[in-house]
Design an enzyme around this catalytic site. Structure first.
Site, mmCIF file in Angstrom:
data_model
loop_
_atom_site.group_PDB
_atom_site.id
_atom_site.type_symbol
_atom_site.label_atom_id
_atom_site.label_comp_id
_atom_site.label_asym_id
_atom_site.label_seq_id
_atom_site.Cartn_x
_atom_site.Cartn_y
_atom_site.Cartn_z
ATOM 1 N N ASP B 11 0.908 -1.224 -0.017
ATOM 2 C CA ASP B 11 0.038 -0.010 0.086
ATOM 3 C C ASP B 11 1.071 1.217 -0.046
ATOM 4 O O ASP B 11 1.650 1.305 0.983
ATOM 5 C CB ASP B 11 -0.989 -0.041 1.088
ATOM 6 C CG ASP B 11 -1.969 0.984 1.131
ATOM 7 O OD1 ASP B 11 -2.210 1.678 0.094
ATOM 8 O OD2 ASP B 11 -2.823 0.916 2.029
ATOM 9 N N ASP B 115 -3.081 2.325 -6.156
ATOM 10 C CA ASP B 115 -1.735 2.564 -5.363
ATOM 11 C C ASP B 115 -1.616 1.411 -4.232
ATOM 12 O O ASP B 115 -1.096 1.359 -3.082
ATOM 13 C CB ASP B 115 -1.996 3.985 -4.504
ATOM 14 C CG ASP B 115 -3.256 4.025 -3.583
ATOM 15 O OD1 ASP B 115 -4.117 3.200 -3.769
ATOM 16 O OD2 ASP B 115 -3.408 5.008 -2.704
ATOM 17 N N GLU B 116 -2.469 0.337 -4.515
ATOM 18 C CA GLU B 116 -2.167 -0.894 -3.632
ATOM 19 C C GLU B 116 -2.677 -1.952 -4.507
ATOM 20 O O GLU B 116 -3.332 -2.020 -5.428
ATOM 21 C CB GLU B 116 -3.249 -0.686 -2.282
ATOM 22 C CG GLU B 116 -4.776 -0.720 -2.848
ATOM 23 C CD GLU B 116 -5.894 -1.034 -1.669
ATOM 24 O OE1 GLU B 116 -5.547 -2.058 -0.959
ATOM 25 O OE2 GLU B 116 -6.464 -0.186 -1.581
#
Lengths: 377, 420
Positions: B11, B115-116
């Site tokens: 993350d 973003d993860e």
């Protein structure tokens, strides 16, 4: 025409020459094999016009003569016979061959030898002699890269560039390219003027088949290109193979051979071959994608197919230059690794979108160039 | 598959802000937020009052500023706040580089959003080391190569890996060894569990359940009474059992554009022009997604509402404007009759990669032109340039394309565009 022959030898000869017969031919005579008896030998010839294969074998000839016989029934009959001398006698009036061996007595109806298409002429041309073992290796290393797609005829051929005492064989299917250099046999005359011809890959594959059993027998292979540049003939002990040449302009292949190297990888051929084979089991979709990453001192190979699964493995390697990743069709990679018998293989790479080259480490007798697969990341 | 899996949840910390700081290093150390211009309706002026915080730097968080907060309130909490507008294209570009790093450790990467992502590295141990080693290596590479801080959780399942990555942000690395999942979760608050929303949490509180350990011990009867049939799965996850696999995003099976006309088309030339424009739009979508079409389909609805769909297989997978147009025009020729109320062009049998050609033919030259045109349109807008036979800005009113996913959609995606 009258002769006596061993059915085993005749059967072996028939199975070699009849490979030239096409199952889709339109002229009935092309389904026949031409049998010519002369002093001490008979000759078997089969053709599909493009490709002609002739075999000469020893026989006890009582009376010379010639006839064409349907290849299929003749082969099947002869190869089913027990080992006992086969007496062959032609009834000239009825154009019928009587075949008698042991307790079998058969009659096969033939067609006049004059109906058979004459053997293509390769007179007034260029002639060179080649070592059979070298030629066989060079054929195997190139035909694999030729295309089977008749839509682009030059890609179905192997370009043979001859000049001086050197011959370069080149094949490509537009995605990969194989280039193999070889020298004419010791003592052979060279080729005077530079000469380039495109030989059908299929003809060379048949030639390779004929070469294997005669590797141990002495003598060179003679390559002749006719003066009209329309035909090529290979003469080897017991056999001759004649093929039409492909007419067309071969692509400028030198342009796609990498000159520099952003990344040079060296690895054990055996280890890379084995690993590629195992990882490729997981490259199952249309493009057979095998991903290769060069990282410090190893090559990381991976493949995955959504419905199947994935596999990752590494091979020790020495890497010079930039670390990088590239994807190839797994088959193109395993094809070339299967044809290299050097201990160490070299990969020359120039980024993920430029052609990559595989060769025996430090050698450029044989170069194999692969265009990568673009993978969306 | 036997044995324990090793799953990473990576993350990126305050990703949008981190991306902005890369090009505005002078803002480092200051409280920064990236704020969306509010989902303002067309024609309505953008107002600061409607904006919402999309991401907040860790310097802004002590004053209570966090994502999803209305910007006006954030500014009241922290008057010295630096506010930057959202530039999703910039973040998507960086996200691509992030995922390229993930791909080097395993092909099993499931994006959650830009973003993860979850990474199943069970099969990568021989090549890259064990889970914690890979996690640390990824963190280092993200920091060194891209300048991005990230937190990673390592566990035997997705749920525990996600909880772990969230625990010590920023730059956290939390490893939960196999067998200790239950212990690890037991002290944590219910809200930590992905999928435990405010309603679920409120109901469980009424039963005196406040930690994941409490939930893990809840008996069947009460569980069902409060949470219904979904409860069991939630309790399993609170115990650290989550069999869900890491699924890389599937390649869409097809992609299409269609248009219904204000008045039925009776002129073939007009229909051909429409097919051309629809084909260009489809081709551009293909290229943007890094896909090639194995076949092209054409859908035509006639005045009497009869609908015909025809398909043509391409000689080889393609995404070039002219190759798609040629196939679509051929299909139009086969079905054409005057009085067409709808036309649609589709790309079928999509594949995510293309074998390159050693020798450049007309198709490869065309493909390079397409790429160049796409780049111009990306920079200056769709209407910036068109082929002589196209028309500027004509793509605006196409109906939304249909995307059918092969695999399940990315989990927890929240509708964010996939970076792959």
């Amino acid at each position: 025409m009258k002769c006596t022959i061993s059915p085993q030898q005749l059967g072996a000869g028939l199975s070699a020459v009849t490979r030239a017969i096409s199952s889709r031919n339109t002229l009935p005579i092309l389904s026949n094999v031409l049998v010519q008896a002369r002093e001490g030998a008979i000759e078997l010839t089969a053709t599909n016009i493009d490709l002609t294969i002739r075999h000469t074998l020893a026989a006890e000839v009582q009376q010379p003569g010639s006839i064409t016989v349907p290849a299929r029934i003749l082969s099947e009959f002869v190869s089913s016979l027990p080992e006992a001398p086969l007496n062959w006698e032609l009834d000239q009036v009825h154009q019928t061959v009587r075949l008698q061996s042991g307790r079998f007595d058969a009659h096969i109806r033939g067609v006049d030898a004059a109906e058979f298409s004459p053997l293509p002429d390769v007179a007034d041309g260029v002639q060179v002699e080649l070592d059979p073992q070298t030629l066989l290796g060079a054929i195997e290393q190139t035909v694999i890269a030729a295309s089977g797609d008749e839509g682009r005829p030059v890609y179905t051929g192997v370009l043979a560039e001859m000049g001086g005492s050197e011959i370069t064989l080149v094949a490509t299917d537009g995605h990969r390219l194989a280039v193999r250099r070889l020298l004419v046999a010791e003592g052979s005359a060279g080729v005077g003027d530079h000469l380039s011809v495109i030989i059908p890959a299929r003809a060379l594959a048949e030639l390779a088949r004929l070469l294997k059993p005669v590797l141990s027998s002495p003598g060179a292979v003679t390559l002749s290109v006719g003066g009209s540049r329309a035909q090529v003939r290979f003469d080897l002990p017991g056999y001759s193979l004649t093929s039409r040449l492909i007419d067309g302009v071969y692509p400028n292949y030198e342009k796609v051979i990498p000159q520099g190297a952003q990344t040079t990888v060296r690895a054990s051929t055996d280890e890379l071959r084995r690993t590629t084979r195992v990882v490729s089991l997981f490259a199952r979709d249309a493009a057979n994608v095998l991903k290769i990453r060069c990282e410090s001192s190893q090559l990381v190979l991976s493949a995955n197919t959504n419905e199947v699964g994935d596999n990752v493995a590494s091979v020790d390697a020495s890497i010079e230059g930039e670390n990088m990743g590239i994807a190839f069709n797994a088959r193109y990679v395993s094809d070339v690794l299967g044809l290299l018998d050097c201990p160490e293989v070299e990969l020359i790479l120039n980024g993920p979108l430029a052609p990559g080259m595989v060769r025996a480490a430090g050698e450029d007798t044989y170069r194999y160039v692969i265009m990568p697969v673009r993978v969306a990341i | 598959m036997t044995g324990t899996r090793t799953i990473l949840h990576v993350d990126l910390d305050a990703f949008f802000v981190s991306c902005e700081l890369l090009r505005r290093p002078e803002l480092r150390g200051r409280p920064v937020v990236v704020a969306g211009g509010g989902e303002s309706h067309p024609g309505e002026a953008r107002s600061a009052g409607r904006s919402v915080v999309s991401a907040a730097s860790y310097e802004a968080r002590p004053s209570g500023v966090r994502s999803a907060l209305p910007l006006a309130r954030a500014l009241r909490l922290c008057p010295q706040l630096v506010v930057l507008p959202v530039d999703i294209d910039h973040y998507a570009r960086i996200s691509k580089q992030v995922f390229a790093i993930f791909q080097q450790y395993t092909p099993l990467v499931e994006p959650g959003s830009l973003d993860e992502a979850y990474l199943d590295v069970s099969g990568s141990q021989l090549v890259a080391g064990d889970g914690p080693t890979i996690a640390a290596a990824i963190q280092t590479r993200l920091a060194d190569e891209l300048g991005l801080p990230a937190s990673v959780g390592v566990a035997s399942c997705k749920t525990v890996a996600k909880v772990a990555s969230d625990l010590r942000k920023p730059r956290g690395l939390v490893v939960v060894p196999p067998g200790q999942e239950g212990d690890f979760l037991s002290e944590l608050a219910l809200e930590r569990l992905p999928g435990a929303g405010p309603k679920t949490v409120a109901r469980l509180r009424l039963l005196g359940v406040t930690t994941l350990g409490d939930l893990a011990l809840l008996d069947d009867a009460r569980l069902r009474a409060v949470l219904g049939p979904q409860g069991e799965q939630l309790r399993d996850r609170a115990r650290g059992h989550d069999p869900a696999p890491v699924v890389p995003p599937g390649v869409p099976r097809s992609l299409s554009r269609e248009r219904t006309f204000a008045r039925d088309l009776t002129d073939l030339t007009e229909a051909q022009r429409m097919v051309r424009l629809l084909s260009f739009a489809v081709a551009r979508r293909l290229r943007a997604g890094g896909l090639l079409a194995g076949a092209v389909s054409l859908k035509a609805r006639f005045a009497d509402f009869q609908t015909t769909t025809r398909q043509l297989t391409l000689p080889r997978p393609a995404s070039a404007d002219l190759e798609l147009v040629a196939a679509a025009q051929e299909l139009l020729r086969r079905v054409w009759q005057p009085g067409v109320r709808l036309l649609g062009v589709g790309a079928e049998q999509l594949v995510p990669h293309g074998q390159g050609q050693l020798f450049e033919g007309p198709a490869e030259k065309g493909a390079r032109l397409d790429v160049a045109l796409d780049r111009l349109r990306d920079r200056f807008g769709t209407g910036a340039i068109a082929r002589g036979i196209g028309s500027l800005g004509a793509e605006e009113d196409w109906n939304r394309d249909h995307l059918r996913q092969l695999g399940p959609p990315p989990a927890g995606g929240g509708g964010a565009p996939s970076a792959l």
